[in-house]
Write an enzyme that holds these catalytic residues in place. Structure first.
Site, PDB file in Angstrom:
ATOM      1  N   SER A 107      -2.893  -5.754  -8.936  1.00  0.00           N
ATOM      2  CA  SER A 107      -1.447  -5.635  -8.775  1.00  0.00           C
ATOM      3  C   SER A 107      -0.792  -6.985  -9.053  1.00  0.00           C
ATOM      4  O   SER A 107      -1.092  -7.982  -8.387  1.00  0.00           O
ATOM      5  CB  SER A 107      -1.105  -5.199  -7.355  1.00  0.00           C
ATOM      6  OG  SER A 107       0.291  -5.367  -7.141  1.00  0.00           O
ATOM      7  N   HIS A 151      -1.617  -2.926 -12.489  1.00  0.00           N
ATOM      8  CA  HIS A 151      -0.791  -2.158 -11.561  1.00  0.00           C
ATOM      9  C   HIS A 151       0.559  -2.847 -11.408  1.00  0.00           C
ATOM     10  O   HIS A 151       0.633  -4.014 -11.017  1.00  0.00           O
ATOM     11  CB  HIS A 151      -1.516  -2.059 -10.218  1.00  0.00           C
ATOM     12  CG  HIS A 151      -0.847  -1.205  -9.199  1.00  0.00           C
ATOM     13  ND1 HIS A 151      -0.985   0.169  -9.161  1.00  0.00           N
ATOM     14  CD2 HIS A 151      -0.031  -1.524  -8.170  1.00  0.00           C
ATOM     15  CE1 HIS A 151      -0.296   0.655  -8.139  1.00  0.00           C
ATOM     16  NE2 HIS A 151       0.305  -0.359  -7.525  1.00  0.00           N
ATOM     17  N   ASP A 179       4.182  -2.761  -9.721  1.00  0.00           N
ATOM     18  CA  ASP A 179       4.920  -2.210  -8.580  1.00  0.00           C
ATOM     19  C   ASP A 179       6.420  -2.323  -8.797  1.00  0.00           C
ATOM     20  O   ASP A 179       6.987  -3.414  -8.765  1.00  0.00           O
ATOM     21  CB  ASP A 179       4.540  -2.968  -7.299  1.00  0.00           C
ATOM     22  CG  ASP A 179       3.138  -2.622  -6.824  1.00  0.00           C
ATOM     23  OD1 ASP A 179       2.850  -1.424  -6.645  1.00  0.00           O
ATOM     24  OD2 ASP A 179       2.326  -3.556  -6.627  1.00  0.00           O
ATOM     25  N   MET A 194       9.983  -1.644  -7.303  1.00  0.00           N
ATOM     26  CA  MET A 194      10.629  -1.401  -5.992  1.00  0.00           C
ATOM     27  C   MET A 194      12.135  -1.575  -6.129  1.00  0.00           C
ATOM     28  O   MET A 194      12.600  -2.484  -6.821  1.00  0.00           O
ATOM     29  CB  MET A 194      10.124  -2.405  -4.957  1.00  0.00           C
ATOM     30  CG  MET A 194       8.618  -2.452  -4.795  1.00  0.00           C
ATOM     31  SD  MET A 194       8.184  -3.558  -3.452  1.00  0.00           S
ATOM     32  CE  MET A 194       6.397  -3.656  -3.663  1.00  0.00           C
ATOM     33  N   HIS A 222       3.535   1.948 -10.598  1.00  0.00           N
ATOM     34  CA  HIS A 222       3.699   2.541  -9.268  1.00  0.00           C
ATOM     35  C   HIS A 222       5.167   2.427  -8.886  1.00  0.00           C
ATOM     36  O   HIS A 222       5.649   1.327  -8.587  1.00  0.00           O
ATOM     37  CB  HIS A 222       2.799   1.782  -8.276  1.00  0.00           C
ATOM     38  CG  HIS A 222       2.937   2.235  -6.855  1.00  0.00           C
ATOM     39  ND1 HIS A 222       2.440   1.494  -5.803  1.00  0.00           N
ATOM     40  CD2 HIS A 222       3.507   3.337  -6.302  1.00  0.00           C
ATOM     41  CE1 HIS A 222       2.691   2.128  -4.664  1.00  0.00           C
ATOM     42  NE2 HIS A 222       3.354   3.246  -4.941  1.00  0.00           N
ATOM     43  N   MET A 281       8.071   2.711  -6.498  1.00  0.00           N
ATOM     44  CA  MET A 281       8.508   2.817  -5.102  1.00  0.00           C
ATOM     45  C   MET A 281      10.026   2.803  -5.125  1.00  0.00           C
ATOM     46  O   MET A 281      10.676   1.821  -4.744  1.00  0.00           O
ATOM     47  CB  MET A 281       7.923   1.664  -4.278  1.00  0.00           C
ATOM     48  CG  MET A 281       6.448   1.873  -3.964  1.00  0.00           C
ATOM     49  SD  MET A 281       5.621   0.353  -3.493  1.00  0.00           S
ATOM     50  CE  MET A 281       5.300  -0.306  -5.132  1.00  0.00           C
ATOM     51  N   MET A 309      -1.649   5.704  -0.205  1.00  0.00           N
ATOM     52  CA  MET A 309      -1.280   4.346   0.230  1.00  0.00           C
ATOM     53  C   MET A 309      -2.073   3.995   1.486  1.00  0.00           C
ATOM     54  O   MET A 309      -2.084   4.750   2.463  1.00  0.00           O
ATOM     55  CB  MET A 309       0.220   4.259   0.518  1.00  0.00           C
ATOM     56  CG  MET A 309       1.117   4.296  -0.707  1.00  0.00           C
ATOM     57  SD  MET A 309       0.788   2.987  -1.917  1.00  0.00           S
ATOM     58  CE  MET A 309       1.149   1.505  -0.970  1.00  0.00           C
ATOM     59  N   PHE A 366       5.133  -4.281   0.447  1.00  0.00           N
ATOM     60  CA  PHE A 366       4.705  -5.679   0.426  1.00  0.00           C
ATOM     61  C   PHE A 366       3.206  -5.796   0.194  1.00  0.00           C
ATOM     62  O   PHE A 366       2.449  -4.939   0.636  1.00  0.00           O
ATOM     63  CB  PHE A 366       5.058  -6.365   1.760  1.00  0.00           C
ATOM     64  CG  PHE A 366       6.533  -6.357   2.045  1.00  0.00           C
ATOM     65  CD1 PHE A 366       7.359  -7.355   1.535  1.00  0.00           C
ATOM     66  CD2 PHE A 366       7.105  -5.322   2.766  1.00  0.00           C
ATOM     67  CE1 PHE A 366       8.726  -7.330   1.750  1.00  0.00           C
ATOM     68  CE2 PHE A 366       8.485  -5.288   2.994  1.00  0.00           C
ATOM     69  CZ  PHE A 366       9.295  -6.287   2.487  1.00  0.00           C
ATOM     70  N   GLY A 367       2.808  -6.877  -0.465  1.00  0.00           N
ATOM     71  CA  GLY A 367       1.402  -7.200  -0.600  1.00  0.00           C
ATOM     72  C   GLY A 367       0.921  -7.912   0.656  1.00  0.00           C
ATOM     73  O   GLY A 367       1.711  -8.261   1.535  1.00  0.00           O
ATOM     74  N   GLY A 368      -0.388  -8.108   0.728  1.00  0.00           N
ATOM     75  CA  GLY A 368      -0.960  -8.919   1.795  1.00  0.00           C
ATOM     76  C   GLY A 368      -1.032  -8.259   3.156  1.00  0.00           C
ATOM     77  O   GLY A 368      -1.245  -8.934   4.161  1.00  0.00           O
ATOM     78  N   ASP A 403      -4.315   1.874  -2.513  1.00  0.00           N
ATOM     79  CA  ASP A 403      -3.467   0.713  -2.778  1.00  0.00           C
ATOM     80  C   ASP A 403      -3.003   0.123  -1.451  1.00  0.00           C
ATOM     81  O   ASP A 403      -2.338   0.805  -0.678  1.00  0.00           O
ATOM     82  CB  ASP A 403      -2.264   1.179  -3.617  1.00  0.00           C
ATOM     83  CG  ASP A 403      -1.297   0.057  -3.969  1.00  0.00           C
ATOM     84  OD1 ASP A 403      -1.620  -1.127  -3.729  1.00  0.00           O
ATOM     85  OD2 ASP A 403      -0.219   0.383  -4.496  1.00  0.00           O
ATOM     86  N   GLY A 404      -3.383  -1.135  -1.224  1.00  0.00           N
ATOM     87  CA  GLY A 404      -2.939  -1.839  -0.030  1.00  0.00           C
ATOM     88  C   GLY A 404      -4.106  -2.328   0.806  1.00  0.00           C
ATOM     89  O   GLY A 404      -4.888  -1.528   1.311  1.00  0.00           O
ATOM     90  N   GLY A 419      -4.196  -6.616  -5.035  1.00  0.00           N
ATOM     91  CA  GLY A 419      -3.286  -7.701  -5.367  1.00  0.00           C
ATOM     92  C   GLY A 419      -3.821  -9.031  -4.874  1.00  0.00           C
ATOM     93  O   GLY A 419      -4.399  -9.827  -5.631  1.00  0.00           O
ATOM     94  N   SER A 420      -3.687  -9.253  -3.564  1.00  0.00           N
ATOM     95  CA  SER A 420      -4.105 -10.530  -2.976  1.00  0.00           C
ATOM     96  C   SER A 420      -5.568 -10.837  -3.257  1.00  0.00           C
ATOM     97  O   SER A 420      -5.920 -11.981  -3.555  1.00  0.00           O
ATOM     98  CB  SER A 420      -3.901 -10.498  -1.461  1.00  0.00           C
ATOM     99  OG  SER A 420      -2.668  -9.936  -1.138  1.00  0.00           O
TER     100      SER A 420
END
Ligand code: DX5
Ligand code: ZN
Length: 220
Positions: free
Chosen positions: A8, A31, A33, A35, A64, A66, A135, A141-143, A173-174, A195-196
């Site tokens: 991501s 990916h 995102d 938003m 994705h 959102m 999800m 949010f990431g992280g 995802d997440g 992502g992270s």
């Protein structure tokens, strides 16, 4: 069953995005995102930016959305040439109609469900979709930390997909990391957004390889 790793770019450096896209060229899909500060309390970018990402990315786009009102906005992302477009069922008035439109344009069609959204109403509609995104955090949010309580939805999806003889990809995802990717793979996921854990600490190519190996170890 093949394993897909989709980094991501929410965790990338937005002012060095072309560079950060090159760093994940060993992944399967990027990916992206989107938003809108309405469906989720965060704002990223829209079609113009996604179009430029599409122009320079070494790998195809897994978009994705959102955003609210996907019936209106989702087709535009397929028209940009995205490989897959995933929208939230909570934001769609007619998910099947949106998916059919996306496929007609030439994209793979995906639905996403937030952690609190049940999956049962969609199990009989699976032939309409190419991908289902469960999800594993609240979107926005990431992280954040992986929510293992979402795993029964994956198990139900995996059973339904196999029972119906379908090839629908099951995505999480997440909070996906080396510590959690095996849990999701065990539950039936085969497509992993990270992502992270790709962009933070170490080299993205090494991180992608490690995630891929760990997921494969949990995949039969
Ligand atoms: C969250 C996004 C995710 C996010 C994941 O709403 O949909 O794609 O980038 O980030 P990590 O992997 O850091 O949890
Ligand atoms: Zn995402």
């Amino acid at each position: 069953m093949p394993v897909r790793i989709n980094p991501s770019i929410l965790a990338a450096d937005f002012v060095n995005l072309e560079h950060d896209l090159q760093r994940i060229s060993s992944a399967d899909l990027v990916h992206v995102d989107v938003m809108d500060n309405h469906f989720v309390p965060n704002l990223t970018f829209g079609p113009q930016m996604v179009g430029r990402i599409q122009d320079v990315s070494p790998i195809p786009l897994d978009v994705h959305l959102m955003i609210s009102d996907v019936d209106r906005w989702a087709p535009g992302y397929a028209e940009l040439g995205a490989y897959s477009v995933t929208f939230h069922v909570e934001a769609a008035t007619d998910p099947v109609a949106v998916a059919r439109r996306l496929r007609q344009i030439g994209a793979r069609a995906g639905i996403a469900v937030k952690p609190g959204t049940p999956i049962e109403p969609y199990l009989d509609l699976l032939p309409e979709f190419d991908q289902v995104l469960v999800m594993t955090v609240e979107p926005g949010f990431g992280g954040q930390s992986f929510m293992p309580e979402t795993m029964p939805k994956l198990t139900a999806l995996r059973d339904a997909v196999n029972r119906q003889g379908l090839g629908v990809w099951l995505q999480v995802d997440g909070g996906v990391s080396l510590d959690t990717i095996g849990i999701a793979a065990d539950a039936g996921a085969n497509t992993f957004v990270a992502g992270s854990s790709v962009y933070t600490g170490g080299d993205p190519t090494d991180n992608i390889a490690a995630l891929r190996a760990e997921a494969a170890r949990h995949t039969h």
